[in-house]
Write a protein that holds these residues in place. Sequence first.
Motif, PDB file in Angstrom:
ATOM      1  N   MET A 297     -24.354  94.107  40.666  1.00 30.72           N
ATOM      2  CA  MET A 297     -25.031  94.035  39.375  1.00 30.72           C
ATOM      3  C   MET A 297     -24.019  93.689  38.280  1.00 30.72           C
ATOM      4  O   MET A 297     -24.322  92.911  37.391  1.00 30.72           O
TER       5      MET A 297
ATOM      6  N   GLU B  90     -24.900  90.565  36.076  1.00 26.22           N
ATOM      7  CA  GLU B  90     -25.515  90.889  34.794  1.00 26.22           C
ATOM      8  C   GLU B  90     -24.543  91.333  33.701  1.00 26.22           C
ATOM      9  O   GLU B  90     -24.904  91.369  32.534  1.00 26.22           O
TER      10      GLU B  90
ATOM     11  N   ASN C 202     -29.339  99.129  34.786  1.00 26.46           N
ATOM     12  CA  ASN C 202     -29.609  98.251  35.911  1.00 26.46           C
ATOM     13  C   ASN C 202     -30.788  97.358  35.560  1.00 26.46           C
ATOM     14  O   ASN C 202     -31.450  97.555  34.559  1.00 26.46           O
ATOM     15  N   ARG C 203     -31.022  96.378  36.383  1.00 32.77           N
ATOM     16  CA  ARG C 203     -32.159  95.481  36.205  1.00 32.77           C
ATOM     17  C   ARG C 203     -33.244  95.952  37.176  1.00 32.77           C
ATOM     18  O   ARG C 203     -32.969  96.130  38.356  1.00 32.77           O
TER      19      ARG C 203
ATOM     20  N   LEU D 127     -35.731  95.756  39.767  1.00 33.04           N
ATOM     21  CA  LEU D 127     -36.095  94.759  40.770  1.00 33.04           C
ATOM     22  C   LEU D 127     -37.161  95.273  41.726  1.00 33.04           C
ATOM     23  O   LEU D 127     -37.712  94.512  42.496  1.00 33.04           O
ATOM     24  N   ASP D 128     -37.463  96.574  41.667  1.00 36.42           N
ATOM     25  CA  ASP D 128     -38.414  97.165  42.613  1.00 36.42           C
ATOM     26  C   ASP D 128     -39.852  97.152  42.115  1.00 36.42           C
ATOM     27  O   ASP D 128     -40.742  97.588  42.821  1.00 36.42           O
ATOM     28  N   ASP D 129     -40.088  96.650  40.913  1.00 34.56           N
ATOM     29  CA  ASP D 129     -41.440  96.646  40.355  1.00 34.56           C
ATOM     30  C   ASP D 129     -41.703  95.297  39.692  1.00 34.56           C
ATOM     31  O   ASP D 129     -41.210  95.033  38.591  1.00 34.56           O
ATOM     32  N   PRO D 130     -42.471  94.433  40.352  1.00 31.72           N
ATOM     33  CA  PRO D 130     -42.716  93.094  39.785  1.00 31.72           C
ATOM     34  C   PRO D 130     -43.400  93.128  38.427  1.00 31.72           C
ATOM     35  O   PRO D 130     -43.249  92.205  37.634  1.00 31.72           O
TER      36      PRO D 130
ATOM     37  N   GLY E 287     -37.996  92.480  35.900  1.00 29.48           N
ATOM     38  CA  GLY E 287     -36.543  92.504  35.800  1.00 29.48           C
ATOM     39  C   GLY E 287     -36.011  93.096  34.513  1.00 29.48           C
ATOM     40  O   GLY E 287     -34.894  92.799  34.099  1.00 29.48           O
TER      41      GLY E 287
END
Length: 132
Positions: free
Chosen positions: A1, A5, A27-28, A30-33, A37
């Motif tokens: 990351m 980023e 963090n970004r 990524l686990d939830d569309p 992000g």
Amino acid sequence: MWDLEGFGFFAATLKTDGSFVGWLGLNRVLDDPDLGGSPEVGWFIDRRHWGQGLATEGARVAVTYGFATLELDRIIARYRTDNVASGRVMEKIGMRRWQVVADREIPNATITMYEINAKDWTGSERETAEQA
């Protein structure tokens, strides 16, 4: 990351003796569309060190870094609704409740989401960043 980023998680250590007590940072998501992000502030502090303000102190530093250094527009945070202590940390660092959604992992549980926008980021964090 960090390479992708310019942000990520830091080790959380005690100022007194350098003992590792957890991690915190940005963090970004990524686990939830549905969150596309979004940058998120998060933390995990060892239970033996709860109630000492460590999550609040670290989250405040992470949000300051996100706005003052990275010039992010918005930062979110989320927690399982039964974890009210995390919600208090989010409120202490100036975040506001944004929405409550169903937990995708636990039936009948919910996730509470908070957010803070750069334009709403005020107080000692902004003053400290501007003086630096």
